[in-house]
Design an enzyme around this catalytic site. Structure first.
Site, PDB file in Angstrom:
ATOM      1  N   ASP A  15       3.261  83.868  38.206  1.00  0.00           N
ATOM      2  CA  ASP A  15       4.292  83.861  37.025  1.00  0.00           C
ATOM      3  C   ASP A  15       5.442  84.917  37.510  1.00  0.00           C
ATOM      4  OD1 ASP A  15       6.102  82.652  34.965  1.00  0.00           O
ATOM      5  OD2 ASP A  15       4.957  83.534  33.587  1.00  0.00           O
ATOM      6  N   ASN A  63       6.194  72.193  34.164  1.00  0.00           N
ATOM      7  CA  ASN A  63       7.311  72.922  35.222  1.00  0.00           C
ATOM      8  C   ASN A  63       8.388  71.618  35.487  1.00  0.00           C
ATOM      9  OD1 ASN A  63       5.325  75.253  36.584  1.00  0.00           O
ATOM     10  ND2 ASN A  63       6.683  75.518  35.009  1.00  0.00           N
TER      11      ASN A  63
HETATM   12  C1  FPP Z   1       6.358  80.563  37.960  1.00  0.00           C
HETATM   13  O1  FPP Z   1       7.810  81.506  37.841  1.00  0.00           O
HETATM   14  C2  FPP Z   1       6.416  80.059  39.236  1.00  0.00           C
HETATM   15  C3  FPP Z   1       6.474  78.819  39.679  1.00  0.00           C
HETATM   16  C4  FPP Z   1       6.940  78.034  38.697  1.00  0.00           C
HETATM   17  C5  FPP Z   1       6.713  78.417  41.118  1.00  0.00           C
HETATM   18  C6  FPP Z   1       5.524  79.102  41.887  1.00  0.00           C
HETATM   19  C7  FPP Z   1       5.881  78.904  43.222  1.00  0.00           C
HETATM   20  C8  FPP Z   1       5.612  79.472  44.356  1.00  0.00           C
HETATM   21  C9  FPP Z   1       5.164  80.976  44.329  1.00  0.00           C
HETATM   22  C10 FPP Z   1       6.195  79.122  45.657  1.00  0.00           C
HETATM   23  C11 FPP Z   1       5.240  78.091  45.863  1.00  0.00           C
HETATM   24  C12 FPP Z   1       5.275  77.302  47.057  1.00  0.00           C
HETATM   25  C13 FPP Z   1       4.343  76.668  47.841  1.00  0.00           C
HETATM   26  C14 FPP Z   1       4.480  75.962  48.949  1.00  0.00           C
HETATM   27  C15 FPP Z   1       3.175  76.354  47.135  1.00  0.00           C
HETATM   28  P1  FPP Z   1       8.877  81.091  36.879  1.00  0.00           P
HETATM   29  O2  FPP Z   1       9.808  80.571  37.635  1.00  0.00           O
HETATM   30  O3  FPP Z   1       8.314  80.284  35.791  1.00  0.00           O
HETATM   31  O4  FPP Z   1       9.356  82.604  36.487  1.00  0.00           O
HETATM   32  P2  FPP Z   1       9.862  82.976  35.095  1.00  0.00           P
HETATM   33  O5  FPP Z   1       8.799  82.908  34.084  1.00  0.00           O
HETATM   34  O6  FPP Z   1      10.305  84.550  35.492  1.00  0.00           O
HETATM   35  O7  FPP Z   1      11.126  82.372  35.109  1.00  0.00           O
END
Ligand code: FPP
Length: 232
Positions: A15, A63
């Site tokens: 996250d 998500n």
């Molecule tokens: C949460 O951070 C993260 C995600 C929803 C996506 C995670 C994905 C990756 C690390 C790359 C994945 C790639 C592959 C190929 C598996 P957030 O967007 O919710 O962050 P925030 O809470 O700060 O908004």
């Protein structure tokens, strides 16, 4: 660290990509790209540390209601990951497994998952990617399957109906990004997992930070609800 203290299965809630980007005045997609870069390095490192199963929460069912622009950016990363990285993992003796509801994903990604996801454990271990994953949905699907098959199940049989069938339960769940919750991740499987939360945003979560989480885990006293040797 003593090898027997290394958790066999580590699960990571990755996250904080969005906030990492926002702080740098970058679009959220840039945060996900940075997250992927970190994820690649971390997945090498975890197996080098002796971890056998690494489960990474890449996209939850919830998500999937994010703006289409952000989802398209994430789908693009999944596509390039499956196209470029899976062979590399295979060469390193790590098998790739994908958990989640693939029906919620674009058809070409569904096809890539069908082609690349393996249930057998690799020589060095298994990297499980949770994509379109939701633990409650997984539990309900398993319960419905038991009902359909007209059988009563015990804990072990129920575990075998889950998408993680054949994987040990996670010993350690790490969540980056400051929030202190599980967000519908491995709720059944993590019943006795040690939980580790860090304020670091995922793109900033270094291999050394991972080592610190393993260190903290090795100091925990896992009693599984029983009384410890010292009577506590
Ligand atoms: C949460 O951070 C993260 C995600 C929803 C996506 C995670 C994905 C990756 C690390 C790359 C994945 C790639 C592959 C190929 C598996 P957030 O967007 O919710 O962050 P925030 O809470 O700060 O908004």
């Amino acid at each position: 660290m003593n090898e027997e203290n290394v958790p066999r299965h580590v699960a990571v809630i990755m996250d904080g990509n969005g906030r990492w980007a926002k702080k740098r005045l970058l679009p959220r997609a840039a945060g996900h790209r940075a997250g992927l870069k970190r994820m690649l390095a971390l997945s090498e490192h975890a197996f080098d540390c002796g971890v056998r199963f690494l489960t990474l929460y890449a996209l939850s069912v919830e998500n999937l209601s994010r703006p289409q622009e952000e989802l398209d950016a994430l789908f693009g990363l999944f596509r390039s990951y499956f196209a470029e990285e899976t062979e590399r993992l295979e060469k390193r003796g790590v098998s790739l497994r994908v958990i989640g509801n693939a029906d919620l994903l674009p058809p070409d990604i569904r096809g890539m998952i069908r082609e690349k996801s393996r249930e057998e454990e690799g020589e060095r271990g298994t990297l499980a990617l949770a994509i379109g994953y939701g633990s409650r949905q997984e539990i309900v699907a398993a319960a419905n399957r038991a009902v359909r098959e007209g059988r009563e199940v015990d804990e072990e049989a129920f575990s075998r109906l889950l998408q993680t069938d054949g994987m040990p339960d996670p010993d350690l769940v790490i969540r980056t990004g400051k929030e202190v919750r599980l967000s519908n991740f491995l709720l059944w499987q993590a019943a006795y997992a040690e939980l580790y939360f860090t304020d670091k945003m995922f793109p900033d979560f270094t291999n050394a930070d991972f080592d610190r989480a393993l260190e903290a885990y090795s100091r925990r006293d896992r009693r599984y609800g029983k009384v410890g040797n010292d009577g506590r």
